[in-house]
Write an enzyme that holds these catalytic residues in place. Structure first.
Site, PDB file in Angstrom:
ATOM      1  NE  ARG A   1      -3.652   0.305   2.444  1.00  0.00           N
ATOM      2  CZ  ARG A   1      -4.339   0.635   3.538  1.00  0.00           C
ATOM      3  NH1 ARG A   1      -4.443  -0.220   4.553  1.00  0.00           N
ATOM      4  NH2 ARG A   1      -4.926   1.811   3.614  1.00  0.00           N
TER       5      ARG A   1
ATOM      6  CB  CYS B   1      -1.538   3.476   9.368  1.00  0.00           C
ATOM      7  SG  CYS B   1      -2.819   3.954  10.557  1.00  0.00           S
TER       8      CYS B   1
END
Length: 297
Positions: A181, A240
């Site tokens: 990601r 995150c």
């Protein structure tokens, strides 16, 4: 960064054996949460540690989602205190939190409590490591008084802070998402766009664990964050997807002896939603942990 001299009474991580031996002295909190839409509460009802209460990441540990604040904005101090009081987490209540994903979501509750000076720890290995029987069904919390406390400003960064500091070699920015990601190779469906904040280093939260899913020893974690530049950084900030699994990196930093690391609560869900902000894809850097079990929070 300096070594932490003022950590709360409980260590960052406690073993299942310690937790079982002190079950009557601590409050267990189940913090299971799933990006794929499964219900953490249903998992809790099907089996949880004896006496455990359920802490909801979306409602107890975050304010309602906004584009500017991301998917899990920091809750108002009064709302957080009220949620904790309703769960039986009063002033000074020692908490051991767990999940079934390496501590990736339990870390949010533990770090928020610890940053306020409250005793809280992650159960190493989570529910799967619990040595005793589980209970089913709901547990009615015993309400306790909890005093609202302001979030310490020096432990949080907002988008303006991160934008001003991005690319500054004195400011270490850690991305706790799975490396796929971070690079943009496998963006989560909840992300507005792929990639990462320019200058951020990849520090996938799963890299804080050993092969058996337990927290790595402090010396191993210290080596990990030293390699990422923590020793020479003036500030260390973690983010995150939405400020949940970043707390795993923050706890790992504390476990390794680093003090004062910050959370960017908006994280990629806030940064990525603002198309006026730059994004990088591909490899910039990072040490260890592909994050295959990344919860995406």
């Amino acid at each position: 960064m300096a070594t932490d001299q003022n950590a709360p009474a409980l260590p960052v991580v406690v073993s299942p054996e310690w937790a079982a031996a002190h079950a009557g002295e601590v409050l267990f909190a189940d913090v299971r949460w799933y990006l794929d839409g499964r219900s953490g509460r249903n998992a809790y009802l099907e089996g949880h540690l004896p006496g455990a209460v359920f802490a909801d990441v979306d409602t107890d540990l975050a304010a309602p989602a906004t584009e500017a604040g991301g998917r899990h904005p920091l809750p108002d101090p009064g709302d957080f205190a009220a949620s904790m009081a309703a769960l039986g987490i009063g002033d000074g209540t020692p908490v051991v939190a767990y999940d079934d994903s390496g501590g990736s979501t339990a870390a949010r509750l533990v770090w928020l409590l610890r940053v306020l000076g409250s005793p809280a720890a992650v159960l190493d290995g989570g529910i799967d490591a619990w040595p005793g029987p589980l209970e089913r069904g709901e547990v009615e919390p015993v309400r306790r008084e909890r005093t609202p406390m302001p979030w310490p400003a020096d432990r949080f960064a907002d988008t303006a802070d991160v934008r001003a500091e991005a690319g500054d070699p004195r400011r270490l920015l850690l991305d706790a998402r799975a490396r796929e990601r971070y690079t943009g190779a496998a963006p989560a469906p909840v992300d507005a766009r792929p990639g990462h904040i320019p200058g951020a280093r990849s520090a996938a939260w799963a890299g804080n664990l050993t092969e058996d899913g337990r927290f790595a020893p402090p010396e191993r974690l210290r080596e990990r964050f030293r390699a990422l530049g923590a020793d020479s950084a003036e500030t260390v900030t973690a983010y995150c997807g939405s400020g949940v699994t970043a707390c795993h990196d923050l706890l790992a930093l504390e476990h390794a002896g680093y003090a004062g690391a910050r959370l960017y609560p908006g994280s990629w869900s806030a940064w990525g939603a603002d198309t006026a902000l730059p994004a990088e894809t591909g490899e910039t850097g990072g040490v260890g942990g592909t994050g295959e079990c990344d919860g995406g929070a």
